[in-house]
Scaffold this motif. Structure first.
Motif, PDB file in Angstrom:
ATOM      1  N   SER A  34       0.935  -1.212   0.028  1.00  0.00           N
ATOM      2  CA  SER A  34       0.027  -0.116   0.085  1.00  0.00           C
ATOM      3  C   SER A  34       0.830   1.349   0.126  1.00  0.00           C
ATOM      4  O   SER A  34       2.024   1.171   0.486  1.00  0.00           O
ATOM      5  N   LEU A  35       0.421   2.177  -0.682  1.00  0.00           N
ATOM      6  CA  LEU A  35       1.059   3.482  -0.767  1.00  0.00           C
ATOM      7  C   LEU A  35       0.917   4.275   0.767  1.00  0.00           C
ATOM      8  O   LEU A  35       2.090   4.767   1.118  1.00  0.00           O
ATOM      9  N   HIS A  36      -0.051   3.879   1.579  1.00  0.00           N
ATOM     10  CA  HIS A  36      -0.027   4.452   3.010  1.00  0.00           C
ATOM     11  C   HIS A  36       1.168   3.646   3.749  1.00  0.00           C
ATOM     12  O   HIS A  36       1.582   4.511   4.224  1.00  0.00           O
ATOM     13  N   ALA A  37       1.395   2.485   3.726  1.00  0.00           N
ATOM     14  CA  ALA A  37       2.585   1.990   4.432  1.00  0.00           C
ATOM     15  C   ALA A  37       3.931   2.315   3.803  1.00  0.00           C
ATOM     16  O   ALA A  37       4.705   2.511   4.474  1.00  0.00           O
ATOM     17  N   PHE A  49      -3.706  12.541  -3.438  1.00  0.00           N
ATOM     18  CA  PHE A  49      -3.185  11.771  -4.464  1.00  0.00           C
ATOM     19  C   PHE A  49      -4.257  11.423  -5.513  1.00  0.00           C
ATOM     20  O   PHE A  49      -4.176  11.630  -6.760  1.00  0.00           O
ATOM     21  N   GLN A  50      -5.355  11.097  -4.960  1.00  0.00           N
ATOM     22  CA  GLN A  50      -6.454  10.502  -5.951  1.00  0.00           C
ATOM     23  C   GLN A  50      -6.764  11.645  -7.068  1.00  0.00           C
ATOM     24  O   GLN A  50      -7.033  11.367  -8.139  1.00  0.00           O
ATOM     25  N   ALA A  51      -7.045  13.058  -6.322  1.00  0.00           N
ATOM     26  CA  ALA A  51      -7.331  14.234  -7.010  1.00  0.00           C
ATOM     27  C   ALA A  51      -6.334  14.390  -8.096  1.00  0.00           C
ATOM     28  O   ALA A  51      -6.473  14.592  -9.249  1.00  0.00           O
ATOM     29  N   ALA A  52      -4.982  14.338  -7.531  1.00  0.00           N
ATOM     30  CA  ALA A  52      -3.675  14.397  -8.565  1.00  0.00           C
ATOM     31  C   ALA A  52      -3.787  13.338  -9.648  1.00  0.00           C
ATOM     32  O   ALA A  52      -3.408  14.028 -10.835  1.00  0.00           O
ATOM     33  N   LEU A  53      -3.994  12.211  -9.314  1.00  0.00           N
ATOM     34  CA  LEU A  53      -3.959  11.109 -10.324  1.00  0.00           C
ATOM     35  C   LEU A  53      -5.072  11.559 -11.304  1.00  0.00           C
ATOM     36  O   LEU A  53      -4.980  11.227 -12.518  1.00  0.00           O
ATOM     37  N   TYR A  67     -10.619   2.693  -3.280  1.00  0.00           N
ATOM     38  CA  TYR A  67      -9.754   1.631  -2.753  1.00  0.00           C
ATOM     39  C   TYR A  67      -8.945   0.629  -3.782  1.00  0.00           C
ATOM     40  O   TYR A  67      -8.023   0.180  -3.390  1.00  0.00           O
ATOM     41  N   ARG A  68      -9.203   0.886  -5.088  1.00  0.00           N
ATOM     42  CA  ARG A  68      -8.439   0.406  -6.096  1.00  0.00           C
ATOM     43  C   ARG A  68      -7.147   0.919  -6.373  1.00  0.00           C
ATOM     44  O   ARG A  68      -6.384   0.460  -7.224  1.00  0.00           O
ATOM     45  N   LEU A  69      -6.877   2.127  -5.769  1.00  0.00           N
ATOM     46  CA  LEU A  69      -5.714   2.956  -6.064  1.00  0.00           C
ATOM     47  C   LEU A  69      -4.656   2.764  -4.887  1.00  0.00           C
ATOM     48  O   LEU A  69      -3.854   3.350  -4.507  1.00  0.00           O
ATOM     49  N   SER A  70      -4.920   1.895  -3.859  1.00  0.00           N
ATOM     50  CA  SER A  70      -4.262   1.645  -2.844  1.00  0.00           C
ATOM     51  C   SER A  70      -2.894   1.342  -2.923  1.00  0.00           C
ATOM     52  O   SER A  70      -2.015   1.571  -2.055  1.00  0.00           O
TER      53      SER A  70
END
Length: 86
Positions: A34-37, A49-53, A67-70
């Motif tokens: 995960s990007l979080h980790a 990040f989601q908005a930037a992507l 959730y699909r972008l984790s």
């Protein structure tokens, strides 16, 4: 065409990551973790990040799909689908 799509996806990921973690290099991240980790980001950073992507890839990403972008691999799969390639 596939090479252009791959390059577009990698560029979009790198540019989106640069907004939340400027030091991150998408090529060095574990594709399945995960990007979080890996980046130590919180939920607000992930929304950024989601908005930037969305902006860098040029495709709308509904909130229900976040959730699909984790993971980096998840982002790539999702963008392939959204850009109409497999």
């Amino acid at each position: 065409m596939a090479e252009q799509t791959e390059a577009r996806i990698e560029r979009a990921l790198q540019e989106a990551l640069a907004e939340i973690a400027p030091e991150a290099d998408v090529r060095r991240l574990d594709a399945e973790r995960s990007l979080h980790a890996q980046l130590g980001i919180d939920s607000v950073d992930f929304l950024r990040f989601q908005a930037a992507l969305e902006r860098t890839a040029g495709v709308p990403i509904p909130g229900a799909h976040s959730y699909r972008l984790s993971t980096p691999a998840g982002c790539r799969r999702y963008l392939h689908e959204r850009l109409g390639t497999d």
